[in-house]
Design a protein around this motif. Structure first.
Motif, PDB file in Angstrom:
ATOM      1  N   PHE A 140       0.821  -1.207   0.000  1.00  0.00           N
ATOM      2  CA  PHE A 140       0.000   0.000   0.000  1.00  0.00           C
ATOM      3  C   PHE A 140       0.855   1.257   0.000  1.00  0.00           C
ATOM      4  CE2 PHE A 140      -2.735  -3.222   1.972  1.00  0.00           C
ATOM      5  CZ  PHE A 140      -3.885  -3.092   1.192  1.00  0.00           C
ATOM      6  N   PHE A 141       2.004   1.197   0.666  1.00  0.00           N
ATOM      7  CA  PHE A 141       2.928   2.332   0.697  1.00  0.00           C
ATOM      8  C   PHE A 141       4.326   1.782   0.927  1.00  0.00           C
ATOM      9  CE2 PHE A 141       5.246   5.914   2.491  1.00  0.00           C
ATOM     10  CZ  PHE A 141       4.804   6.979   1.717  1.00  0.00           C
ATOM     11  N   GLY A 142       5.288   2.240   0.109  1.00  0.00           N
ATOM     12  CA  GLY A 142       6.650   1.753   0.226  1.00  0.00           C
ATOM     13  C   GLY A 142       7.324   1.743  -1.133  1.00  0.00           C
ATOM     14  N   THR A 246      -3.943  -7.582  12.746  1.00  0.00           N
ATOM     15  CA  THR A 246      -4.934  -8.538  12.247  1.00  0.00           C
ATOM     16  C   THR A 246      -6.224  -7.794  11.965  1.00  0.00           C
ATOM     17  OG1 THR A 246      -3.980 -10.345  13.560  1.00  0.00           O
ATOM     18  CG2 THR A 246      -6.227 -10.652  12.734  1.00  0.00           C
ATOM     19  N   VAL A 247      -6.698  -7.901  10.716  1.00  0.00           N
ATOM     20  CA  VAL A 247      -7.983  -7.292  10.338  1.00  0.00           C
ATOM     21  C   VAL A 247      -8.757  -8.304   9.496  1.00  0.00           C
ATOM     22  CG1 VAL A 247      -6.999  -4.966  10.319  1.00  0.00           C
ATOM     23  CG2 VAL A 247      -7.128  -6.252   8.193  1.00  0.00           C
ATOM     24  N   PRO A 248     -10.074  -8.229   9.466  1.00  0.00           N
ATOM     25  CA  PRO A 248     -10.849  -9.128   8.614  1.00  0.00           C
ATOM     26  C   PRO A 248     -10.497  -8.895   7.142  1.00  0.00           C
ATOM     27  CG  PRO A 248     -12.269  -8.033  10.214  1.00  0.00           C
ATOM     28  CD  PRO A 248     -10.946  -7.345  10.272  1.00  0.00           C
ATOM     29  N   PRO A 249     -10.490  -9.940   6.319  1.00  0.00           N
ATOM     30  CA  PRO A 249     -10.167  -9.772   4.892  1.00  0.00           C
ATOM     31  C   PRO A 249     -11.010  -8.716   4.197  1.00  0.00           C
ATOM     32  CG  PRO A 249     -10.210 -12.097   5.476  1.00  0.00           C
ATOM     33  CD  PRO A 249     -10.702 -11.351   6.677  1.00  0.00           C
ATOM     34  N   THR A 250     -12.255  -8.560   4.607  1.00  0.00           N
ATOM     35  CA  THR A 250     -13.128  -7.571   3.963  1.00  0.00           C
ATOM     36  C   THR A 250     -12.674  -6.143   4.232  1.00  0.00           C
ATOM     37  OG1 THR A 250     -14.596  -7.714   5.891  1.00  0.00           O
ATOM     38  CG2 THR A 250     -15.181  -9.040   3.951  1.00  0.00           C
ATOM     39  N   ASP A 251     -11.878  -5.949   5.285  1.00  0.00           N
ATOM     40  CA  ASP A 251     -11.412  -4.606   5.649  1.00  0.00           C
ATOM     41  C   ASP A 251      -9.929  -4.397   5.356  1.00  0.00           C
ATOM     42  OD1 ASP A 251     -13.895  -3.606   6.853  1.00  0.00           O
ATOM     43  OD2 ASP A 251     -13.543  -5.174   8.344  1.00  0.00           O
ATOM     44  N   LEU A 252      -9.315  -5.346   4.686  1.00  0.00           N
ATOM     45  CA  LEU A 252      -7.869  -5.288   4.464  1.00  0.00           C
ATOM     46  C   LEU A 252      -7.480  -4.072   3.616  1.00  0.00           C
ATOM     47  CD1 LEU A 252      -5.392  -6.946   5.243  1.00  0.00           C
ATOM     48  CD2 LEU A 252      -5.665  -8.264   3.142  1.00  0.00           C
ATOM     49  N   VAL A 253      -8.177  -3.848   2.517  1.00  0.00           N
ATOM     50  CA  VAL A 253      -7.841  -2.736   1.625  1.00  0.00           C
ATOM     51  C   VAL A 253      -8.081  -1.395   2.304  1.00  0.00           C
ATOM     52  CG1 VAL A 253      -8.422  -1.586  -0.545  1.00  0.00           C
ATOM     53  CG2 VAL A 253      -8.238  -4.073  -0.473  1.00  0.00           C
ATOM     54  N   THR A 254      -9.229  -1.246   2.940  1.00  0.00           N
ATOM     55  CA  THR A 254      -9.565   0.019   3.597  1.00  0.00           C
ATOM     56  C   THR A 254      -8.561   0.362   4.688  1.00  0.00           C
ATOM     57  OG1 THR A 254     -11.914  -0.329   3.166  1.00  0.00           O
ATOM     58  CG2 THR A 254     -11.353   1.273   4.866  1.00  0.00           C
ATOM     59  N   THR A 255      -8.200  -0.629   5.498  1.00  0.00           N
ATOM     60  CA  THR A 255      -7.260  -0.392   6.591  1.00  0.00           C
ATOM     61  C   THR A 255      -5.850  -0.146   6.063  1.00  0.00           C
ATOM     62  OG1 THR A 255      -8.605  -1.858   7.983  1.00  0.00           O
ATOM     63  CG2 THR A 255      -6.408  -1.277   8.796  1.00  0.00           C
ATOM     64  N   GLY A 256      -5.451  -0.897   5.053  1.00  0.00           N
ATOM     65  CA  GLY A 256      -4.128  -0.696   4.457  1.00  0.00           C
ATOM     66  C   GLY A 256      -3.978   0.692   3.869  1.00  0.00           C
ATOM     67  N   ARG A 257      -4.997   1.165   3.173  1.00  0.00           N
ATOM     68  CA  ARG A 257      -4.951   2.503   2.596  1.00  0.00           C
ATOM     69  C   ARG A 257      -4.958   3.578   3.675  1.00  0.00           C
ATOM     70  NH1 ARG A 257      -9.332   1.607  -2.367  1.00  0.00           N
ATOM     71  NH2 ARG A 257      -7.889   0.497  -3.775  1.00  0.00           N
ATOM     72  N   ALA A 258      -5.681   3.341   4.760  1.00  0.00           N
ATOM     73  CA  ALA A 258      -5.696   4.300   5.871  1.00  0.00           C
ATOM     74  C   ALA A 258      -4.306   4.406   6.498  1.00  0.00           C
ATOM     75  CB  ALA A 258      -6.730   3.886   6.913  1.00  0.00           C
ATOM     76  N   ALA A 260      -1.487   3.794   5.046  1.00  0.00           N
ATOM     77  CA  ALA A 260      -0.586   4.412   4.071  1.00  0.00           C
ATOM     78  C   ALA A 260      -0.618   5.933   4.158  1.00  0.00           C
ATOM     79  CB  ALA A 260      -0.954   3.952   2.662  1.00  0.00           C
ATOM     80  N   ARG A 261      -1.731   6.488   4.610  1.00  0.00           N
ATOM     81  CA  ARG A 261      -1.842   7.943   4.712  1.00  0.00           C
ATOM     82  C   ARG A 261      -1.233   8.496   6.000  1.00  0.00           C
ATOM     83  NH1 ARG A 261      -7.025   6.667   2.462  1.00  0.00           N
ATOM     84  NH2 ARG A 261      -7.983   6.680   4.545  1.00  0.00           N
ATOM     85  N   HIS A 262      -0.942   7.648   6.967  1.00  0.00           N
ATOM     86  CA  HIS A 262      -0.399   8.127   8.233  1.00  0.00           C
ATOM     87  C   HIS A 262       1.025   8.652   8.056  1.00  0.00           C
ATOM     88  CE1 HIS A 262      -3.301   5.269  10.593  1.00  0.00           C
ATOM     89  NE2 HIS A 262      -3.935   6.253   9.974  1.00  0.00           N
ATOM     90  N   ALA A 263       1.323   9.772   8.678  1.00  0.00           N
ATOM     91  CA  ALA A 263       2.640  10.395   8.543  1.00  0.00           C
ATOM     92  C   ALA A 263       3.754   9.512   9.095  1.00  0.00           C
ATOM     93  CB  ALA A 263       2.643  11.740   9.261  1.00  0.00           C
ATOM     94  N   TYR A 278       1.298  -5.694   7.671  1.00  0.00           N
ATOM     95  CA  TYR A 278       2.600  -5.368   8.265  1.00  0.00           C
ATOM     96  C   TYR A 278       2.916  -3.914   7.956  1.00  0.00           C
ATOM     97  CZ  TYR A 278       7.642  -4.753   8.502  1.00  0.00           C
ATOM     98  OH  TYR A 278       8.890  -4.260   8.769  1.00  0.00           O
ATOM     99  N   ALA A 279       3.438  -3.194   8.956  1.00  0.00           N
ATOM    100  CA  ALA A 279       3.812  -1.799   8.745  1.00  0.00           C
ATOM    101  C   ALA A 279       5.107  -1.478   9.474  1.00  0.00           C
ATOM    102  CB  ALA A 279       2.696  -0.862   9.218  1.00  0.00           C
ATOM    103  N   SER A 280       5.914  -0.614   8.862  1.00  0.00           N
ATOM    104  CA  SER A 280       7.116  -0.082   9.490  1.00  0.00           C
ATOM    105  C   SER A 280       6.809   1.351   9.905  1.00  0.00           C
ATOM    106  CB  SER A 280       8.294  -0.112   8.510  1.00  0.00           C
ATOM    107  OG  SER A 280       9.455   0.463   9.094  1.00  0.00           O
TER     108      SER A 280
END
Length: 328
Positions: A140-142, A246-258, A260-263, A278-280
């Motif tokens: 999503f970001f990287g 851990t997020v439900p598969p139905t929310d994977l895209v929405t949460t990943g994109r959210a 990605a916007r975090h500073a 996974y996020a760094s």
């Protein structure tokens, strides 16, 4: 190495190079409103201090390879040997020691999924307690994205003026095939993303126009991207933490994109396994990460559980082994 923060002009130059790592200094200077000499002098100073490195890297997924995040938990007396063995391999990058130094996390790739992933690379004497491999499903970001661009040193209009005239990359129907010339060019760019065109031509035996065309094609296909490595401490973000959610598969895209916007997020991807995001994370300190975790992550409605581990040392980055003093 300088310990002070990057100033406004430094940040503008870094942002410009993230937009186009091979942009001529004259074009960067005209966009940010300083002289060519100022950009060249600042770039040379930052590079000499080890505060800026530019690497031309390969997106392995564009070649049909499968990318993995591998977590290895071992005894304290084995961690150093295991890290060194992994770092010597050409198919590993971003090797980090976390959790008091007893866990290693690294990125690797393989042409096809393999049940012996990295196992042959581990020392026979290593005391491995646990190993898990998580396939990288979607980033999503990287890669070519960076925390620098989230700081807004350049306006959207300035960034647009610097954007290289390349076609937007789209997933190829078939894996991209590289020939020997492509491999030679990529190898040189991996060492120095701004290596001059005439040197690339001399080293590869190709005409400068051919080299430039090849670079453009590699960028357009999404195979080649540039990583601008900076000092997190000079950005005011010395603490790096790995976050597994851990997020439900139905929310994977929405949460990943959210995320990605975090500073604070430098990298975020969907992965296989019970922790499927996974996020760094980079923050100003431990209190900053606590605030991010309790205020920002807790506000994501789909997150069911979270696991975090502080990165103690980056053993190997995208283009080589690092010493403890050069951790990013």
């Amino acid at each position: 190495m300088e310990s002070d923060r990057y100033d406004e002009i430094d940040l503008q130059i870094l942002h410009a190079l993230h937009v186009d790592a091979r942009a001529p200094f004259a074009r960067v200077a005209s966009v940010i409103g300083v002289s060519d000499q100022t950009v060249a002098r600042r770039y040379a100073r930052l590079r000499a201090a080890g505060s800026l490195r530019i690497w031309g890297l390969v997106d392995a997924s564009r070649l049909g390879h499968v990318e993995w995040l591998v977590r290895i938990r071992c005894t304290p007396d084995s961690a150093g040997d295991v890290a060194a063995a992994l770092a010597r391999r050409t198919d590993t990058s971003w090797i980090s020691r976390t959790s008091g130094g007893t866990e290693l996390v690294c990125r690797t790739s393989a042409p096809t999924p393999a049940d012996e992933l990295l196992l042959k690379a581990l020392p026979r004497s290593a005391r491995i307690l646990d190993l898990s491999a998580h396939c990288l499903l979607h980033v999503f970001f990287g890669r070519s994205d960076s925390l620098i661009t989230k700081r807004g040193a350049l306006s959207p209009e300035q960034a647009a003026r610097l954007s290289p005239p390349t076609a937007p990359a789209s997933a190829p129907a078939e894996p991209v095939h590289l020939d020997d010339a492509d491999h030679r060019i990529l190898s040189l760019l991996r060492g120095d993303g701004r290596i001059p065109l005439n040197r690339l031509a001399a080293e590869t035996g190709l005409a400068p126009s051919t080299v430039q065309r090849r670079i453009t094609e590699l960028r357009d296909s999404g195979v080649l991207y540039f990583d601008i490595d900076t000092e997190r401490a000079r950005l005011g973000l010395p603490i790096r933490t790995q976050l597994w959610l851990t997020v439900p598969p139905t929310d994977l895209v929405t949460t990943g994109r959210a995320l990605a916007r975090h500073a604070e997020v430098a990298f975020v991807a969907a992965v296989t396994g019970p922790r499927n995001l996974y996020a760094s994370i980079s923050t100003s300190g431990i209190p900053g990460f606590y605030e991010y975790l309790t205020d920002t992550v807790s506000g994501l409605p789909a997150v069911q559980s979270a696991e975090s581990s502080l990165v103690l040392h980056t053993v190997k980055g995208p283009a080589g082994i690092r010493s403890p003093g050069t951790d990013r």
